[in-house]
Write an enzyme that holds these catalytic residues in place. Structure first.
Site, PDB file in Angstrom:
ATOM      1  N   THR A 119      93.292  11.548  90.576  1.00 48.32           N
ATOM      2  CA  THR A 119      93.421  10.731  89.366  1.00 48.32           C
ATOM      3  C   THR A 119      93.144   9.295  89.805  1.00 48.32           C
ATOM      4  O   THR A 119      91.979   8.912  89.922  1.00 48.32           O
ATOM      5  CB  THR A 119      94.821  10.873  88.707  1.00 48.32           C
ATOM      6  N   LYS A 141      96.111  15.551  96.316  1.00 48.82           N
ATOM      7  CA  LYS A 141      96.019  14.278  95.603  1.00 48.82           C
ATOM      8  C   LYS A 141      97.416  13.692  95.461  1.00 48.82           C
ATOM      9  O   LYS A 141      98.408  14.426  95.493  1.00 48.82           O
ATOM     10  CB  LYS A 141      95.401  14.469  94.224  1.00 48.82           C
ATOM     11  N   THR A 196     101.016  12.657  90.103  1.00 50.25           N
ATOM     12  CA  THR A 196     101.298  14.064  90.271  1.00 50.25           C
ATOM     13  C   THR A 196     100.789  14.465  91.630  1.00 50.25           C
ATOM     14  O   THR A 196      99.665  14.164  91.975  1.00 50.25           O
ATOM     15  CB  THR A 196     100.554  14.870  89.207  1.00 50.25           C
ATOM     16  N   GLU A 244     101.117   3.838  95.610  1.00 50.74           N
ATOM     17  CA  GLU A 244     100.767   2.684  94.779  1.00 50.74           C
ATOM     18  C   GLU A 244     101.203   1.369  95.413  1.00 50.74           C
ATOM     19  O   GLU A 244     102.376   1.148  95.649  1.00 50.74           O
ATOM     20  CB  GLU A 244     101.385   2.853  93.394  1.00 50.74           C
ATOM     21  N   ASN A 265     101.745  -0.540  87.775  1.00 53.15           N
ATOM     22  CA  ASN A 265     102.559   0.205  86.826  1.00 53.15           C
ATOM     23  C   ASN A 265     102.914  -0.549  85.560  1.00 53.15           C
ATOM     24  O   ASN A 265     103.156   0.051  84.523  1.00 53.15           O
ATOM     25  CB  ASN A 265     103.827   0.698  87.508  1.00 53.15           C
ATOM     26  N   SER A 318      97.652  -1.845  79.293  1.00 51.77           N
ATOM     27  CA  SER A 318      97.497  -3.163  78.674  1.00 51.77           C
ATOM     28  C   SER A 318      96.132  -3.728  79.017  1.00 51.77           C
ATOM     29  O   SER A 318      95.347  -3.131  79.698  1.00 51.77           O
ATOM     30  CB  SER A 318      98.621  -4.095  79.117  1.00 51.77           C
TER      31      SER A 318
END
Lengths: 409, 409
Positions: free
Chosen positions: B157, B183, B194, B281, B404, B409
């Site tokens: 993703t 992943k 995920t 992340e 995050n 946005s």
């Protein structure tokens, strides 16, 4: 340390707190870590004051907490001695000596028993220090009285505003007053965080009764907030009832006679707990999470805490994004009884997901409008039991990272 | 969606993975959400392939996970069908239909039983979809073979690099090969966070034996990593053993005959798990946390996870600050048996705190040098038992917040 700007969620002003008969406040400005503001507080209590307390459940609790657990057995107190800038936690024998020296010096000044002196320290963990700067300053501190505002400032660390709350009640026809101060603002998931709170009342209440009421109200106030899921080694909530109001004494913590007082106590605790969340490190939103229809209250609180502590939920709200899928995720991970086909998730009172899927005519606009505000309501209905809980938290922003990545540098 | 840069912790290149007898890979580029890259993978398996699996423990698990738990009872598999871009999680009956349609279409193509088809979906939660784009594409997909690199890219993703690992072993004198892809969470849409991993081997291993080895090795690989403490609704680890290597069959998961294979399996799982952390992340540091001398292994893992998930520990490391007090705090809050007077905390192999206090001649300089690197080692010795655990995580940076909070946005 960089100066931190005042939280956007700060109240407009420090509240007007009443004088509490039997309580005399003294502060000193010793520059232990913070400059140009008071950093030591001595709250002197009248003889015969009942004390109740709730301490951190951390197994690496500070020396002050370990001493407080001991001293509480006596049930009475003559002094709360607090310093900001060094938590004296994880400092071994030096930490124990620090507390012992503080207690000895205070006893001497007030002519009281050792177990009538409670101490609390907040700041960096693991920095050995001796107590002599504080004990040497005590006699001079006693000469002046400090204001509630000074007292509240003396216990702050990274807090961006001083925190106070007050309420009144009536016991057996006699009016009584309560006043409390607290500090946050990181390492906050007060299981029973460096959360410190001190509440004072002129009510006459026996120790065991006061302790029962404090523990119960704590579950719905300090133990219902979280900033970052980290539980401090020093969390301390101390409550002193001086008896100066001269009310008739009642001992049933759940009885009608003390119902008004208990409500007032919970009001002060919830107000202070909310102020800690409003000063959560980097906070820009105050979030109220209500979980209903859980198997029982404990499961409701577990689910509410899982949502409140999810970095993904907290960053979504910081980003003003009604990302309800992250709320479902948090409920799913925490182990409470849940069934996706029964779950309802609402934001700002508007159901977004119902019984396992997105609400058919779901319109994000009103939810987005709600989420752009400062006060965010998340409601989750688990759909099968009678358990409920409310937990309060703040969002997770760049401010949190800046404050915590730079703390000692 | 904004383009995202490759993690600073990414390996130099995608590894060379061997062909695995009995496994044929097919991919398609359907543009479900991501454009210009494969987003559907069909791993076709030889008749008689043993399948083992570990799924998310989430109570709000996706339809694909719920199907997989069912299908696993058969113990064999002919296909793994995976799509990226939509997790089909929390989509009610539409989600169940999606999976059912995928399974039916795949069975028809491969002439197999329904419970021989495993599916996995990763992407946004709560977006209803029909499976027809995927099922319509299956016949054409079957005409071409895809590479491991294509397969690894098809399941990404917001991952910033494709993840693969390989190992070899010997079973009863016969060489066998393993290849795996995985992943994790990418950089921009982490509600897609995920974890999916697929491991293939040509070894001949009965289902129950393979399942026991997979579950055991999973505890020391995927279940020993954390990026942000949030557990996905779709986490899936699938392992297929085709038997094409023609080795003698052994069924003792802990026996000497399969010891080499089990080590190879764990090597592949740990390698893939580490790659997921390296693509966490906003990650700038890879952190290894070793807890030793705990009451037992479970308590050691609880303590290691508490350290790994503490926002205060993670931000301190992001700030290159050897703030070991926060490590003590994390151990204290998690409820495991701990005694501050027995605890030793080391960073980069250098003890900072020992038996309840700071190491007397503690010099921060070498620790600070270690912490400025990309690979950080934290060792905590609890000082009284034989339990131990290793957990891997990454730091918490402004990148995590940006990724995050800026989503959608």
């Amino acid at each position: 340390m960089a100066a931190h700007t005042v939280s956007p969620l700060a109240p407009a002003a420090f509240p007007q707190l009443p004088e509490i008969g039997g309580v005399t406040l003294h502060t000193a400005t010793l520059g232990i870590r913070y400059k140009g503001r008071p950093d030591v507080l001595l709250a002197e209590l009248a003889t015969g004051t009942s004390v109740a307390a709730v301490f951190t459940t951390s197994t690496t609790a500070s020396a002050a907490v370990r001493w407080g657990r001991e001293a509480l057995r006596g049930g009475t107190g003559r002094a709360f001695l607090v310093n900001a800038g060094n938590s004296i936690a994880f400092t071994g024998k030096a930490g124990e000596q620090f507390v012992a020296d503080e207690v000895t010096a205070t006893c001497k000044l007030l002519s009281c028993e050792k177990n009538e002196v409670f101490t609390a320290s907040t700041g960096v963990i693991g920095e050995p220090a001796t107590a002599n700067r504080i004990t040497d300053a005590l006699p001079a501190m006693m000469e002046d009285k400090a204001s509630w505002m000074d007292a509240a400032r003396a216990i702050m660390t990274t807090d961006t505003f001083a925190k106070g709350a007050t309420a009144t009640a009536d016991i057996g026809g006699t009016p009584v007053k309560l006043a409390g101060i607290a500090k946050g603002s990181g390492m906050i998931e007060p299981n029973m965080a460096t959360m410190l709170a001190f509440v004072f009342t002129d009510a006459k209440i026996p120790h065991a009764t006061l302790q029962a009421m404090l523990a119960d109200c704590n579950g719905r106030s300090f133990n219902a907030i979280t900033v970052d899921s980290d539980t401090s080694t020093s969390d301390t909530l101390l409550c002193a009832a001086t008896g100066a109001a001269g009310n008739a004494e009642f001992d049933d913590a759940n009885g009608a006679d003390l119902a008004g007082f208990k409500t007032a106590l919970e009001t002060v605790l919830v107000d202070l707990a909310h102020q800690i969340v409003r000063d959560g490190e980097g906070a820009s939103k105050f979030i109220t999470i209500n979980v209903t229809s859980a198997l029982n209250d404990a499961e409701a609180k577990t689910a509410a805490k899982a949502i409140a502590n999810s970095p993904l939920v907290k960053t979504a709200i910081a980003g003003e994004d009604a990302n309800w899928g992250r709320i479902v995720m948090a409920v799913g991970k925490c182990g409470v009884m849940a069934d996706p086909n029964k779950l309802t998730v609402s934001i700002g009172g508007i159901p977004l997901a119902h019984k396992g899927e997105r609400v058919a005519d779901f319109d994000e606009a009103p939810v987005t409008a709600h989420i752009k505000g400062q006060y965010i309501d998340i409601d989750v209905d688990l759909g099968f039991g009678n358990g409920s809980a409310t937990v309060w938290t703040c969002d997770l922003t760049h401010g949190y990272i800046s404050i915590n990545a730079d703390y000692r540098s």
